[in-house]
Every structure is written in C-alpha cells, then in structure tokens.
Design a protein around this motif. Structure first.
Motif, PDB file in Angstrom:
ATOM      1  N   CYS A  30       0.824  -1.213   0.000  1.00 54.24           N
ATOM      2  CA  CYS A  30       0.000   0.000   0.000  1.00 54.24           C
ATOM      3  C   CYS A  30       0.860   1.265   0.000  1.00 54.24           C
ATOM      4  N   LEU A  31       1.984   1.224   0.688  1.00 56.04           N
ATOM      5  CA  LEU A  31       2.901   2.361   0.648  1.00 56.04           C
ATOM      6  C   LEU A  31       3.453   2.567  -0.754  1.00 56.04           C
ATOM      7  N   PHE A  32       3.703   1.459  -1.470  1.00 55.99           N
ATOM      8  CA  PHE A  32       4.145   1.584  -2.858  1.00 55.99           C
ATOM      9  C   PHE A  32       3.047   2.208  -3.724  1.00 55.99           C
ATOM     10  N   LEU A  33       1.799   1.832  -3.486  1.00 57.35           N
ATOM     11  CA  LEU A  33       0.687   2.428  -4.240  1.00 57.35           C
ATOM     12  C   LEU A  33       0.596   3.927  -3.967  1.00 57.35           C
ATOM     13  N   LEU A  34       0.713   4.303  -2.713  1.00 57.84           N
ATOM     14  CA  LEU A  34       0.694   5.712  -2.335  1.00 57.84           C
ATOM     15  C   LEU A  34       1.823   6.465  -3.028  1.00 57.84           C
ATOM     16  N   GLN A  35       3.016   5.902  -2.982  1.00 54.00           N
ATOM     17  CA  GLN A  35       4.164   6.556  -3.600  1.00 54.00           C
ATOM     18  C   GLN A  35       4.001   6.654  -5.116  1.00 54.00           C
ATOM     19  N   ALA A  36       3.421   5.635  -5.725  1.00 57.64           N
ATOM     20  CA  ALA A  36       3.172   5.683  -7.171  1.00 57.64           C
ATOM     21  C   ALA A  36       2.185   6.786  -7.512  1.00 57.64           C
ATOM     22  N   ASP A  37       1.195   6.991  -6.657  1.00 56.29           N
ATOM     23  CA  ASP A  37       0.186   8.029  -6.892  1.00 56.29           C
ATOM     24  C   ASP A  37       0.724   9.437  -6.667  1.00 56.29           C
ATOM     25  N   GLY A  45      -1.507  10.356   3.366  1.00 54.07           N
ATOM     26  CA  GLY A  45      -1.573   9.070   2.691  1.00 54.07           C
ATOM     27  C   GLY A  45      -1.414   7.900   3.650  1.00 54.07           C
ATOM     28  N   MET A  46      -0.543   8.057   4.642  1.00 52.43           N
ATOM     29  CA  MET A  46      -0.371   6.993   5.634  1.00 52.43           C
ATOM     30  C   MET A  46      -1.642   6.796   6.451  1.00 52.43           C
ATOM     31  N   GLN A  47      -2.315   7.900   6.777  1.00 52.79           N
ATOM     32  CA  GLN A  47      -3.583   7.787   7.509  1.00 52.79           C
ATOM     33  C   GLN A  47      -4.624   7.067   6.653  1.00 52.79           C
ATOM     34  N   TYR A  48      -4.659   7.387   5.379  1.00 59.28           N
ATOM     35  CA  TYR A  48      -5.574   6.731   4.454  1.00 59.28           C
ATOM     36  C   TYR A  48      -5.319   5.224   4.425  1.00 59.28           C
ATOM     37  N   ILE A  49      -4.045   4.834   4.354  1.00 63.26           N
ATOM     38  CA  ILE A  49      -3.686   3.414   4.341  1.00 63.26           C
ATOM     39  C   ILE A  49      -4.142   2.740   5.633  1.00 63.26           C
ATOM     40  N   ALA A  50      -3.872   3.375   6.767  1.00 60.49           N
ATOM     41  CA  ALA A  50      -4.296   2.807   8.050  1.00 60.49           C
ATOM     42  C   ALA A  50      -5.811   2.630   8.079  1.00 60.49           C
ATOM     43  N   ASP A  51      -6.540   3.623   7.592  1.00 61.55           N
ATOM     44  CA  ASP A  51      -8.004   3.545   7.573  1.00 61.55           C
ATOM     45  C   ASP A  51      -8.492   2.442   6.636  1.00 61.55           C
ATOM     46  N   ALA A  60       0.279   5.130  13.448  1.00 64.52           N
ATOM     47  CA  ALA A  60       1.609   4.971  14.044  1.00 64.52           C
ATOM     48  C   ALA A  60       2.327   3.750  13.463  1.00 64.52           C
ATOM     49  N   HIS A  61       1.582   2.691  13.256  1.00 67.62           N
ATOM     50  CA  HIS A  61       2.188   1.479  12.699  1.00 67.62           C
ATOM     51  C   HIS A  61       2.628   1.707  11.247  1.00 67.62           C
ATOM     52  N   VAL A  62       1.760   2.315  10.446  1.00 71.05           N
ATOM     53  CA  VAL A  62       2.101   2.598   9.047  1.00 71.05           C
ATOM     54  C   VAL A  62       3.298   3.548   8.992  1.00 71.05           C
ATOM     55  N   HIS A  63       3.296   4.565   9.830  1.00 71.01           N
ATOM     56  CA  HIS A  63       4.409   5.520   9.887  1.00 71.01           C
ATOM     57  C   HIS A  63       5.708   4.818  10.257  1.00 71.01           C
ATOM     58  N   GLY A  64       5.648   3.909  11.223  1.00 66.47           N
ATOM     59  CA  GLY A  64       6.836   3.169  11.630  1.00 66.47           C
ATOM     60  C   GLY A  64       7.418   2.347  10.495  1.00 66.47           C
TER      61      GLY A  64
END
Length: 162
Positions: A30-37, A45-51, A60-64
C-alpha cells in the motif's frame, strides 16, 4: 479533498487483499501504491492506508514501517531520484567521490532537489550490492561499479531522457 488511491491503485489494492491474509502485510504494497500516486509518502496518505486496512493497523504502525525503509520517499523527489550507497563497502570503494561528483555536476548538496525538480540526490545505507560498489539506484534501476566517468555517462543519458 483528502487523498484516495487513484483508480489504478484502487484496482491493485483490491487484487492485493486476498493475497495477504494478515492485514499488516498490506502495509508495504500500500505504501508503494501511495508513492506511485503521489511520488512520496506523506502523513495524509499513511492515515488513508491505516483507515483502508483497518484494525489492527494504526497510523503509528504505518508511519513506523514507512520511516524504517529507505525505499519510501518521505518528501517529494525529482524525476530522477539518485540514491548512492554510503555503507562501508561502497564507501571504501569510493562512493563518497561519486556523491561529490554528482552533487557538483548538478549544483546541489546531498538531500536536495534541483530547482527544475529533475534530480534529487540522497545517500542511503546499503543497497544490497556490496560486492559491486560503489552502487547507486536511480529510480528503480541499479548501477554498479561506478566511477566518476561512468556516472557522468549515466547523467548524460538521463539528460537525454528529459
């Protein structure tokens, strides 16, 4: 409007869900998808992924995860992201002179982006090609056994690409 996956990234996300039985395993792709976008990984974007992934995954986990790995850009980068390994093997093989040469040629310091947003130069720790140093990764391509002459040729090729 808050960030959402692009249409293509949303399709890819939907295909990923059944491939990863553990929800936490979705964080990396998902982080790769965010970065591609967006070109980089930001808090929105990290909050969106967590949600999207949901419990037990928090911001916090996604950020870590995002801050642990150097493959995720935490700020916007140029069209050509030049990452030069500065770990001991590459350093002993002369990576510092490669970094100096590239920065001098582009007129920027490590960690900076050229004014035209074309190049960003970063030093990173270990690109995993210790026997072939000095090594650089430019976008998704590796360049090994670098010399000032070979990096000059690479920069010339990138300039032609635009």
């Amino acid at each position: 409007m808050a960030y959402q996956f692009s249409e293509e990234s949303e399709k890819r996300f939907q295909r990923l869900i059944p491939q990863f039985p553990s929800k936490r395993s979705l964080i990396l792709p998902c982080l790769f998808l965010l970065q591609a976008d967006k070109g980089f990984v930001d808090t929105e974007g990290m909050q969106y992924i967590a949600d999207r992934i949901g419990d037990p995954v928090s911001l916090a986990h996604v950020h870590g995860v995002a801050t642990f790995y150097t493959m995720y850009n935490k700020k916007p980068v140029g069209k050509f992201h030049i990452q030069i390994c500065a770990n001991i093997s590459c350093y002993l093989a002369g990576s510092d002179s490669i970094t100096e040469h590239v920065c001098s040629k582009l007129g920027i310091e490590k960690g900076e982006t050229t004014k035209d947003k074309k190049y960003t130069v970063d030093e990173v720790q270990c690109l995993g090609a210790c026997g072939f140093g000095p090594v650089a990764q430019i976008n998704d391509k590796y360049y090994e056994n670098l010399t000032p002459e070979s990096i000059e040729k690479i920069l010339s090729e990138l300039e032609k690409e635009g």
